[in-house]
Design a protein around this motif. Structure first.
Motif, PDB file in Angstrom:
ATOM      1  N   LEU A 121     109.052  88.330 118.312  1.00  0.00           N
ATOM      2  CA  LEU A 121     109.534  88.146 119.676  1.00  0.00           C
ATOM      3  C   LEU A 121     110.787  87.268 119.659  1.00  0.00           C
ATOM      4  O   LEU A 121     110.716  86.052 119.825  1.00  0.00           O
ATOM      5  N   ASP A 122     111.944  87.893 119.442  1.00  0.00           N
ATOM      6  CA  ASP A 122     113.183  87.126 119.520  1.00  0.00           C
ATOM      7  C   ASP A 122     113.457  86.795 120.984  1.00  0.00           C
ATOM      8  O   ASP A 122     112.747  87.249 121.882  1.00  0.00           O
ATOM      9  N   TRP A 123     114.510  86.021 121.228  1.00  0.00           N
ATOM     10  CA  TRP A 123     114.721  85.582 122.598  1.00  0.00           C
ATOM     11  C   TRP A 123     114.998  86.746 123.547  1.00  0.00           C
ATOM     12  O   TRP A 123     114.517  86.776 124.680  1.00  0.00           O
ATOM     13  N   GLY A 124     115.780  87.720 123.104  1.00  0.00           N
ATOM     14  CA  GLY A 124     116.067  88.871 123.961  1.00  0.00           C
ATOM     15  C   GLY A 124     114.791  89.576 124.397  1.00  0.00           C
ATOM     16  O   GLY A 124     114.640  89.960 125.562  1.00  0.00           O
ATOM     17  N   ASP A 150     121.439  78.061 127.349  1.00  0.00           N
ATOM     18  CA  ASP A 150     121.487  77.969 128.807  1.00  0.00           C
ATOM     19  C   ASP A 150     120.481  78.904 129.454  1.00  0.00           C
ATOM     20  O   ASP A 150     119.850  78.567 130.461  1.00  0.00           O
ATOM     21  N   GLN A 151     120.292  80.086 128.879  1.00  0.00           N
ATOM     22  CA  GLN A 151     119.328  81.045 129.430  1.00  0.00           C
ATOM     23  C   GLN A 151     117.895  80.548 129.237  1.00  0.00           C
ATOM     24  O   GLN A 151     117.048  80.687 130.121  1.00  0.00           O
ATOM     25  N   MET A 162     113.034  77.711 131.610  1.00  0.00           N
ATOM     26  CA  MET A 162     112.192  76.526 131.706  1.00  0.00           C
ATOM     27  C   MET A 162     112.257  75.940 133.117  1.00  0.00           C
ATOM     28  O   MET A 162     111.249  75.513 133.683  1.00  0.00           O
ATOM     29  N   HIS A 163     113.462  75.934 133.679  1.00  0.00           N
ATOM     30  CA  HIS A 163     113.670  75.417 135.026  1.00  0.00           C
ATOM     31  C   HIS A 163     112.878  76.244 136.036  1.00  0.00           C
ATOM     32  O   HIS A 163     112.174  75.690 136.909  1.00  0.00           O
ATOM     33  N   ILE A 164     112.966  77.560 135.936  1.00  0.00           N
ATOM     34  CA  ILE A 164     112.227  78.442 136.843  1.00  0.00           C
ATOM     35  C   ILE A 164     110.719  78.234 136.669  1.00  0.00           C
ATOM     36  O   ILE A 164     109.968  78.196 137.645  1.00  0.00           O
ATOM     37  N   GLY A 165     110.293  78.097 135.413  1.00  0.00           N
ATOM     38  CA  GLY A 165     108.876  77.860 135.159  1.00  0.00           C
ATOM     39  C   GLY A 165     108.389  76.596 135.844  1.00  0.00           C
ATOM     40  O   GLY A 165     107.312  76.583 136.462  1.00  0.00           O
ATOM     41  N   LEU A 166     109.177  75.518 135.776  1.00  0.00           N
ATOM     42  CA  LEU A 166     108.796  74.265 136.423  1.00  0.00           C
ATOM     43  C   LEU A 166     108.772  74.402 137.946  1.00  0.00           C
ATOM     44  O   LEU A 166     107.932  73.801 138.626  1.00  0.00           O
ATOM     45  N   LEU A 167     109.679  75.193 138.502  1.00  0.00           N
ATOM     46  CA  LEU A 167     109.682  75.420 139.945  1.00  0.00           C
ATOM     47  C   LEU A 167     108.446  76.201 140.394  1.00  0.00           C
ATOM     48  O   LEU A 167     108.036  76.102 141.556  1.00  0.00           O
ATOM     49  N   CYS A 168     107.886  76.969 139.493  1.00  0.00           N
ATOM     50  CA  CYS A 168     106.718  77.794 139.829  1.00  0.00           C
ATOM     51  C   CYS A 168     105.397  77.040 139.711  1.00  0.00           C
ATOM     52  O   CYS A 168     104.379  77.499 140.241  1.00  0.00           O
ATOM     53  N   MET A 205     117.050  85.050 140.335  1.00  0.00           N
ATOM     54  CA  MET A 205     117.472  83.923 139.500  1.00  0.00           C
ATOM     55  C   MET A 205     117.584  84.306 138.035  1.00  0.00           C
ATOM     56  O   MET A 205     118.499  83.871 137.329  1.00  0.00           O
ATOM     57  N   LEU A 206     116.648  85.130 137.570  1.00  0.00           N
ATOM     58  CA  LEU A 206     116.659  85.537 136.165  1.00  0.00           C
ATOM     59  C   LEU A 206     117.883  86.376 135.825  1.00  0.00           C
ATOM     60  O   LEU A 206     118.412  86.296 134.708  1.00  0.00           O
ATOM     61  N   CYS A 207     118.328  87.166 136.771  1.00  0.00           N
ATOM     62  CA  CYS A 207     119.411  88.114 136.492  1.00  0.00           C
ATOM     63  C   CYS A 207     120.780  87.624 136.938  1.00  0.00           C
ATOM     64  O   CYS A 207     121.782  88.293 136.702  1.00  0.00           O
ATOM     65  N   SER A 208     120.828  86.476 137.609  1.00  0.00           N
ATOM     66  CA  SER A 208     122.114  85.968 138.111  1.00  0.00           C
ATOM     67  C   SER A 208     122.485  84.670 137.412  1.00  0.00           C
ATOM     68  O   SER A 208     121.636  83.835 137.112  1.00  0.00           O
ATOM     69  N   SER A 209     123.761  84.521 137.178  1.00  0.00           N
ATOM     70  CA  SER A 209     124.249  83.274 136.565  1.00  0.00           C
ATOM     71  C   SER A 209     124.899  82.372 137.604  1.00  0.00           C
ATOM     72  O   SER A 209     125.405  81.299 137.268  1.00  0.00           O
ATOM     73  N   THR A 210     124.896  82.802 138.868  1.00  0.00           N
ATOM     74  CA  THR A 210     125.573  82.033 139.913  1.00  0.00           C
ATOM     75  C   THR A 210     124.607  81.369 140.884  1.00  0.00           C
ATOM     76  O   THR A 210     125.010  80.492 141.647  1.00  0.00           O
ATOM     77  N   VAL A 211     123.337  81.791 140.877  1.00  0.00           N
ATOM     78  CA  VAL A 211     122.369  81.201 141.805  1.00  0.00           C
ATOM     79  C   VAL A 211     122.018  79.793 141.341  1.00  0.00           C
ATOM     80  O   VAL A 211     121.640  79.583 140.183  1.00  0.00           O
ATOM     81  N   SER A 212     122.146  78.820 142.242  1.00  0.00           N
ATOM     82  CA  SER A 212     121.808  77.443 141.885  1.00  0.00           C
ATOM     83  C   SER A 212     120.310  77.208 142.061  1.00  0.00           C
ATOM     84  O   SER A 212     119.704  77.724 143.004  1.00  0.00           O
ATOM     85  N   LEU A 213     119.741  76.451 141.142  1.00  0.00           N
ATOM     86  CA  LEU A 213     118.314  76.168 141.176  1.00  0.00           C
ATOM     87  C   LEU A 213     118.079  74.754 141.680  1.00  0.00           C
ATOM     88  O   LEU A 213     118.753  73.821 141.244  1.00  0.00           O
ATOM     89  N   GLN A 214     117.137  74.601 142.599  1.00  0.00           N
ATOM     90  CA  GLN A 214     116.818  73.269 143.110  1.00  0.00           C
ATOM     91  C   GLN A 214     116.093  72.464 142.043  1.00  0.00           C
ATOM     92  O   GLN A 214     115.597  73.006 141.061  1.00  0.00           O
ATOM     93  N   ALA A 215     116.037  71.167 142.238  1.00  0.00           N
ATOM     94  CA  ALA A 215     115.382  70.295 141.270  1.00  0.00           C
ATOM     95  C   ALA A 215     113.871  70.443 141.383  1.00  0.00           C
ATOM     96  O   ALA A 215     113.327  70.444 142.485  1.00  0.00           O
ATOM     97  N   PRO A 216     113.171  70.597 140.262  1.00  0.00           N
ATOM     98  CA  PRO A 216     111.709  70.701 140.320  1.00  0.00           C
ATOM     99  C   PRO A 216     111.064  69.328 140.490  1.00  0.00           C
ATOM    100  O   PRO A 216     111.638  68.311 140.107  1.00  0.00           O
ATOM    101  N   SER A 217     109.896  69.311 141.086  1.00  0.00           N
ATOM    102  CA  SER A 217     109.114  68.077 141.145  1.00  0.00           C
ATOM    103  C   SER A 217     108.071  68.114 140.030  1.00  0.00           C
ATOM    104  O   SER A 217     107.906  69.129 139.360  1.00  0.00           O
TER     105      SER A 217
END
Length: 408
Positions: free
Chosen positions: A174-177, A321-322, A327-333, A350-362
């Motif tokens: 399971l490579d990253w791709g 960065d990907q 990891m950021h999306i995972g923490l938001l979930c 979010m997964l498919c866009s490089s321009t969508v900003s992600l809020q800070a996770p708690s």
């Protein structure tokens, strides 16, 4: 005088008639009103917390068209030969088989003592038969003969995600791709269940072993025995029987029996973190891993050392960065408050866009921070300054009170 007397007699007679008939009429009218009220109350449908499963002729016909003969499945699996066994769980054993026409299948043979009873079987049949998506496993058929309960699925050459992801000898496949495509495929399958299909479905048991991989490592969500159907306007339901898997169950479900699409989002968040790190979210602390995965990820996230816990088999040849975004999306979930978690449609964007900003996770639910750990805004360079700490008290996964937790 006689006319006056006659008139008085008539008046008295009329009064007597009214005195007798009015109470009778009143009683009859009252009885009618009471009857109508009771009949209306009895006939008025009670709004249930969840939608009843489809039982119209089309549904019955679609299920009947899936019935397969036991003799056919015995021949396909060499009479359930041990050499054809693909896996085994609390529900029973899965066998590989080949139908006439060389179609490869996986036969899920429920044991007599299986926790998956007739209701779960009906649940899975109705739902999977009506759901069509490339990231959901396809039901080929069913057999209910001679006390056998058999579910037949399309064969998935690479079995379940957990058999590769957590195997040190196989995880390098399971490579990253490939991992990123798996994350994206699971997200799209969940989006279909929650938002895009005609039915609104909560899976309730999303985990690595319920994600199957075909020969090209395309992920397909499986095992809908615990899934629940929601009305289009329904947001959540509550149960006093919590059934799921330790490490993937959301806090509101474990503690209060409340589940919704955000419960699935929590499970998905855990799954993302497992895929990126290659680590199982082991909540039964052992000597090798004294801290659960969510706490470990949060600790490194706040310290700015998140790359240190990425799976070493792929980190040298992967876009950092990907991986950080995942990891950021995972923490938001996996945030404690369901309202703070993402919708799956937003996850796929979010997964498919490089321009969508992600809020800070708690801080994640069930997170236990070591003494001296810092909730400061220190992250890897791309995310530096974006994190916010919270003062929420961590919840314990062992404080199940009003619910009966049944791990699968």
């Amino acid at each position: 005088m006689e006319m006056g007397l006659g008139s008085g007699s008539k008046s008295n007679a009329a009064a007597r008639i009214l005195a007798i008939t009015l109470p009778i009429v009143g009683a009859i009218l009252a009885s009618v009103v009471i009857f109508l009220c009771l009949w209306t109350k009895k006939s008025k449908p009670v709004r249930k917390a969840s939608v009843s499963y489809p039982t119209n002729p089309e549904d019955i016909e679609s299920i009947e068209s899936l019935f397969l003969d036991l003799s056919t499945l015995r021949a396909a699996t060499d009479n359930f030969d041990e050499r054809n066994k693909l896996g085994e769980g609390g529900f029973g054993i899965v066998y590989k088989g080949i139908l006439p026409g060389d179609e490869e299948i996986a036969v899920k043979r429920l044991s007599q003592s299986s926790r998956q009873g007739i209701e779960e079987l009906k649940n899975e049949l109705v739902l999977v038969a009506k759901l069509q998506h490339k990231n959901l496993v396809r039901l080929v058929g069913v057999c209910l003969e001679e006390h056998e309960k058999l579910l037949v699925y399309e064969y998935m050459a690479n079995k379940s995600l957990d058999t590769i992801l957590f195997d040190p000898d196989r995880s390098c496949q399971l490579d990253w791709g490939t991992r990123f495509r798996i994350v994206n495929g699971i997200a799209r399958g969940l989006q279909y269940l929650h938002e895009d299909s005609q039915l609104k479905i909560i899976h309730r048991d999303l985990k690595a072993s319920n994600v199957l991989l075909d020969s090209e490592f395309i992920p397909k969500i499986s095992d809908f025995g615990l899934a629940r159907l929601f009305a289009s306007d329904q947001s959540q339901d509550v149960t006093n029987r919590v059934v799921g898997t330790y490490g993937y169950i959301s806090p509101e479900y474990a503690m209060r029996g409340a589940y919704s699409i955000k419960s699935d989002v929590f499970s998905f968040g855990v799954l993302i973190l497992e895929i990126v790190t290659g680590r199982r979210n082991n909540v039964s602390y052992d000597s090798e891993q004294s801290i659960d995965l969510l706490s470990l990820v949060w600790e490194h996230w706040t310290m700015g050392t998140i790359l240190e816990i990425m799976d070493l088999s792929m980190i040298c040849h992967s876009p950092g960065d990907q991986m950080l975004k995942c990891m950021h999306i995972g923490l938001l979930c996996v945030q404690e408050n369901p309202a703070d978690r993402l919708l799956m449609s937003l996850v796929t964007v979010m997964l498919c866009s490089s321009t969508v900003s992600l809020q800070a996770p708690s801080r994640p639910a069930f997170c236990t921070v070591k003494s001296g750990a810092n909730d400061s805004d220190t992250h890897t360079e791309q995310y530096r300054g974006n994190s916010q700490s919270t003062s929420r008290s961590p919840m314990s996964p062992n404080e199940v009170s009003i619910t009966e937790l049944e791990p699968r």
